[in-house]
Design a protein around this motif. Structure first.
Motif, PDB file in Angstrom:
ATOM      1  N   GLU A 185       5.501  -3.725  17.348  1.00 46.05           N
ATOM      2  CA  GLU A 185       5.555  -4.808  16.778  1.00 46.05           C
ATOM      3  C   GLU A 185       4.405  -5.147  16.080  1.00 46.05           C
ATOM      4  N   LEU A 186       4.470  -6.022  15.067  1.00 45.03           N
ATOM      5  CA  LEU A 186       3.337  -6.404  14.342  1.00 45.03           C
ATOM      6  C   LEU A 186       2.802  -7.846  14.537  1.00 45.03           C
ATOM      7  N   GLU A 187       1.807  -8.202  14.618  1.00 46.72           N
ATOM      8  CA  GLU A 187       1.305  -9.393  14.865  1.00 46.72           C
ATOM      9  C   GLU A 187       0.386  -9.756  13.360  1.00 46.72           C
ATOM     10  N   ASP A 188       0.702 -11.120  13.131  1.00 48.66           N
ATOM     11  CA  ASP A 188      -0.111 -11.735  11.925  1.00 48.66           C
ATOM     12  C   ASP A 188       0.207 -11.023  10.467  1.00 48.66           C
ATOM     13  N   LEU A 189       1.378 -10.467  10.211  1.00 47.66           N
ATOM     14  CA  LEU A 189       1.831  -9.842   8.991  1.00 47.66           C
ATOM     15  C   LEU A 189       2.293 -11.177   8.271  1.00 47.66           C
ATOM     16  N   ASP A 190       1.492 -11.356   7.144  1.00 48.33           N
ATOM     17  CA  ASP A 190       1.670 -12.799   6.611  1.00 48.33           C
ATOM     18  C   ASP A 190       2.482 -12.642   5.432  1.00 48.33           C
ATOM     19  N   CYS A 191       3.028 -11.795   4.631  1.00 52.66           N
ATOM     20  CA  CYS A 191       3.843 -11.785   3.618  1.00 52.66           C
ATOM     21  C   CYS A 191       4.893 -10.736   3.431  1.00 52.66           C
ATOM     22  N   ALA A 192       5.911 -10.768   2.531  1.00 54.36           N
ATOM     23  CA  ALA A 192       6.732  -9.551   2.552  1.00 54.36           C
ATOM     24  C   ALA A 192       6.239  -8.391   1.233  1.00 54.36           C
ATOM     25  N   ASN A 193       5.159  -9.081   0.556  1.00 50.60           N
ATOM     26  CA  ASN A 193       4.806  -8.006  -0.506  1.00 50.60           C
ATOM     27  C   ASN A 193       3.748  -7.105   0.342  1.00 50.60           C
ATOM     28  N   ASP A 213       1.390  10.928  17.319  1.00 50.26           N
ATOM     29  CA  ASP A 213       0.545  10.076  17.759  1.00 50.26           C
ATOM     30  C   ASP A 213      -0.608  10.143  16.438  1.00 50.26           C
ATOM     31  N   LYS A 214      -0.725  11.187  15.790  1.00 50.74           N
ATOM     32  CA  LYS A 214      -1.855  11.187  14.707  1.00 50.74           C
ATOM     33  C   LYS A 214      -1.273  10.376  13.629  1.00 50.74           C
ATOM     34  N   ILE A 215       0.066  10.753  13.273  1.00 50.25           N
ATOM     35  CA  ILE A 215       0.724   9.864  12.112  1.00 50.25           C
ATOM     36  C   ILE A 215       0.577   8.257  12.559  1.00 50.25           C
ATOM     37  N   VAL A 216       0.898   7.898  13.501  1.00 58.03           N
ATOM     38  CA  VAL A 216       0.752   6.466  14.183  1.00 58.03           C
ATOM     39  C   VAL A 216      -0.673   5.865  14.002  1.00 58.03           C
ATOM     40  N   ILE A 257      -2.113   0.032   7.530  1.00 57.27           N
ATOM     41  CA  ILE A 257      -1.869  -1.314   7.733  1.00 57.27           C
ATOM     42  C   ILE A 257      -3.222  -2.195   7.489  1.00 57.27           C
ATOM     43  N   ALA A 258      -4.387  -1.502   8.159  1.00 55.48           N
ATOM     44  CA  ALA A 258      -5.489  -2.424   8.139  1.00 55.48           C
ATOM     45  C   ALA A 258      -6.141  -2.651   6.677  1.00 55.48           C
ATOM     46  N   LYS A 259      -5.831  -1.543   5.948  1.00 54.66           N
ATOM     47  CA  LYS A 259      -6.447  -1.354   4.535  1.00 54.66           C
ATOM     48  C   LYS A 259      -5.684  -2.518   3.722  1.00 54.66           C
ATOM     49  N   VAL A 260      -4.388  -2.574   3.973  1.00 53.40           N
ATOM     50  CA  VAL A 260      -3.532  -3.523   3.208  1.00 53.40           C
ATOM     51  C   VAL A 260      -3.914  -5.261   3.619  1.00 53.40           C
ATOM     52  N   GLU A 261      -3.497  -5.337   5.019  1.00 51.75           N
ATOM     53  CA  GLU A 261      -3.951  -6.533   5.674  1.00 51.75           C
ATOM     54  C   GLU A 261      -4.907  -6.442   6.777  1.00 51.75           C
ATOM     55  N   PRO A 262      -6.102  -6.682   6.719  1.00 51.43           N
ATOM     56  CA  PRO A 262      -6.868  -6.488   7.887  1.00 51.43           C
ATOM     57  C   PRO A 262      -6.635  -7.215   9.005  1.00 51.43           C
ATOM     58  N   ASP A 263      -5.784  -8.492   8.846  1.00 52.98           N
ATOM     59  CA  ASP A 263      -5.732  -9.268  10.031  1.00 52.98           C
ATOM     60  C   ASP A 263      -4.451  -9.049  10.768  1.00 52.98           C
ATOM     61  N   CYS A 264      -3.628  -8.131  10.387  1.00 47.39           N
ATOM     62  CA  CYS A 264      -2.473  -7.472  10.927  1.00 47.39           C
ATOM     63  C   CYS A 264      -2.768  -6.651  11.821  1.00 47.39           C
ATOM     64  N   THR A 265      -1.972  -6.721  13.156  1.00 53.87           N
ATOM     65  CA  THR A 265      -2.231  -5.819  14.368  1.00 53.87           C
ATOM     66  C   THR A 265      -1.004  -5.137  14.620  1.00 53.87           C
ATOM     67  N   VAL A 266      -1.150  -3.921  15.269  1.00 51.30           N
ATOM     68  CA  VAL A 266       0.012  -3.434  15.601  1.00 51.30           C
ATOM     69  C   VAL A 266      -0.125  -3.155  17.243  1.00 51.30           C
ATOM     70  N   LEU A 267       0.998  -3.655  17.786  1.00 53.93           N
ATOM     71  CA  LEU A 267       1.007  -3.601  19.059  1.00 53.93           C
ATOM     72  C   LEU A 267       1.672  -2.343  19.724  1.00 53.93           C
ATOM     73  N   LEU A 268       0.631  -1.460  20.206  1.00 55.62           N
ATOM     74  CA  LEU A 268       1.122  -0.253  20.508  1.00 55.62           C
ATOM     75  C   LEU A 268       1.525  -0.010  21.866  1.00 55.62           C
TER      76      LEU A 268
END
Length: 72
Positions: A6-14, A51-54, A61-72
């Motif tokens: 799950e992703l949190e705070d993904l703001d746009c489709a682009n 695990d390394k790939i994740v 993801i952080a480089k594209v959108e720093p506010d987006c969080t990946v729920l691991l």
């Protein structure tokens, strides 16, 4: 191995598209889908390196959108 996160705070489709493109460039990734609508990311990759790939995907993801969080 194939897993969905799950992703949190993904703001746009682009941004989702840019994340997906960046993750697909990671060696060992067979398939990746980042859905803005579902707020989810699915990665299919080599079991040995999963695990390394994740971790690399989270960095991409952080480089594209720093506010987006990946729920691991």
């Amino acid at each position: 191995m194939k897993k969905t996160f799950e992703l949190e705070d993904l703001d746009c489709a682009n941004c989702a598209m840019k994340m997906q493109e960046a993750i697909l460039k990671i060696p060992g990734v067979k398939c990746c889908e980042v859905s803005f609508i579902k707020q989810k990311m699915t990665i299919e990759a080599d079991d040995d390196e999963f695990d390394k790939i994740v971790k690399l995907a989270v960095k991409a993801i952080a480089k594209v959108e720093p506010d987006c969080t990946v729920l691991l």
